[in-house]
Design an enzyme around this catalytic site. Structure first.
Site, PDB file in Angstrom:
ATOM      1  CE  LYS A  56      -7.478  -5.140  -3.691  1.00  0.00           C
ATOM      2  NZ  LYS A  56      -6.494  -4.036  -3.775  1.00  0.00           N
ATOM      3  CG  HIS A  58       0.497  -0.329  -3.005  1.00  0.00           C
ATOM      4  ND1 HIS A  58      -0.004  -0.076  -4.270  1.00  0.00           N
ATOM      5  CD2 HIS A  58       0.374  -1.668  -2.814  1.00  0.00           C
ATOM      6  CE1 HIS A  58      -0.424  -1.203  -4.812  1.00  0.00           C
ATOM      7  NE2 HIS A  58      -0.190  -2.190  -3.958  1.00  0.00           N
ATOM      8  CG  ASP A  90       1.843  -5.965  -2.813  1.00  0.00           C
ATOM      9  OD1 ASP A  90       1.194  -4.912  -2.993  1.00  0.00           O
ATOM     10  OD2 ASP A  90       1.982  -6.847  -3.687  1.00  0.00           O
TER      11      ASP A  90
END
Length: 336
Positions: A203, A222, A224
């Site tokens: 990414k 978040h 992963d």
């Protein structure tokens, strides 16, 4: 339907001291309010040459994975030139005219994340992250779809292939040490994540300058969902970690790789390792970029606590489920 890219929003916002409302986070998320100031976290640094003995490196990594879920690695063996070429190719792609980038746009309703895009997961309260991205698989060869690899700049493919060639032995060493660190054989953790069928997902994150970095986030808080993440940053800091119930900036070490424990290693280890809760901030003056590679199990592979780590005193803390089902629940904010 044309998708609004953050890069275009940033250009329009450049001369104003404001950003569109959908990028303004709620007060309990705004970096200016929620970040501990005047203190930068110095996360554990692991020497992949192992120090005096490999045992020292294993012990340090196991401790970091259990307490932090995050560490930086040095003496990883990836030449500066290889990392520099990767960074240059990614930067040049995002500097292309918008129409050229849109050729690689993620198809609407695609099941894979691959492609150029902006939105990744269900947006809470309609809020958006200040980031555009490019996803594509880089390993194994059978998983690669080159239609998502930019043909411009011409160096893009070579730069990515050279990086992945050097990254693979680093990843193997990390999986080996994390495995030994919780009492498993050296090969067992990687095998549990899919072995040679494990997918490397690249990414490229592009966080353009933001007039109100105090109000926006690049990527929201978040963990992963993959097994492990190995990340190359650029020189603009922006990673924050949630530790002891507070958000802290992370201090970068020059030429180090940043490693995140992901959800799947937390599950496989039955909680001995912790997936790190983190987020990305943005910068008022400068573009921030990063190049994480996510190490993902094959979609149909079932993952749960490794049986060797389960006994009467350590019952399973997590369900066993197919990785594709875990991903669906995570992206759609459904309970696991």
């Amino acid at each position: 339907m044309e998708v609004e890219r953050v890069q275009a929003v940033a250009i329009l916002s450049k001369f104003m001291d404001t950003i569109p409302a959908e990028y303004v986070r709620s007060e309990n998320e705004q970096p200016a309010i929620t970040t501990v100031r005047g203190m930068v976290l110095e996360v554990p640094v692991i020497d992949l040459l192992g120090g005096d003995t490999e045992d020292e490196g294993v012990a340090a990594m196991a401790a970091a994975g259990g307490e932090w879920g995050l560490f930086q690695v040095v003496n990883h063996g990836i030449p500066d030139e290889v990392i520099g070429n990767l960074q240059r190719a990614g930067r040049e792609f995002f500097e292309l005219p918008q129409a050229e980038k849109e050729v690689y746009a993620r198809p609407v309703d695609a099941k894979s994340m691959e492609g150029y895009g902006t939105k990744l997961q269900k947006e809470v309260e309609g809020k958006k992250g200040w980031v555009d991205h490019l996803f594509h698989k880089v390993w194994p060869p059978s998983a690669i779809n080159y239609k998502f690899w930019p043909k411009n700049p011409p160096s893009y493919r070579e730069a990515n292939e050279a990086y992945v060639e050097k990254l693979r032995p680093v990843a193997d060493k990390l999986f080996k040490w994390l495995s030994i660190g919780i009492g498993l054989e050296g090969h067992e953790m990687k095998a549990a994540v899919g072995g040679d069928e494990m997918i490397y997902m690249m990414k490229v994150n592009y966080y353009p300058p933001c007039p109100r970095p105090d109000l926006a986030l690049g990527v929201v808080a978040h963990t992963d969902m993959s097994a492990l993440t190995i990340l190359v940053p650029n020189e603009v800091a922006g990673l924050q970690v949630f530790k002891d119930h507070r958000w802290y900036d992370v201090k970068y070490i020059s030429n180090a790789l940043i490693v995140h424990i992901g959800d799947q290693i937390e599950i496989l280890s039955n909680g001995k390792y912790k997936a790190v809760l983190h987020r990305s901030t943005v910068n008022k003056e400068t573009t921030r970029m990063s190049w994480p590679v996510f190490f993902e199990p094959p979609p149909e592979l079932e993952l749960g606590p490794i049986p060797k780590l389960i006994d009467d005193e350590n019952p399973p803390k997590y369900k066993t489920k197919k990785y594709k089902d875990y991903v669906y629940c995570k992206l759609n904010k459904l309970p696991q």
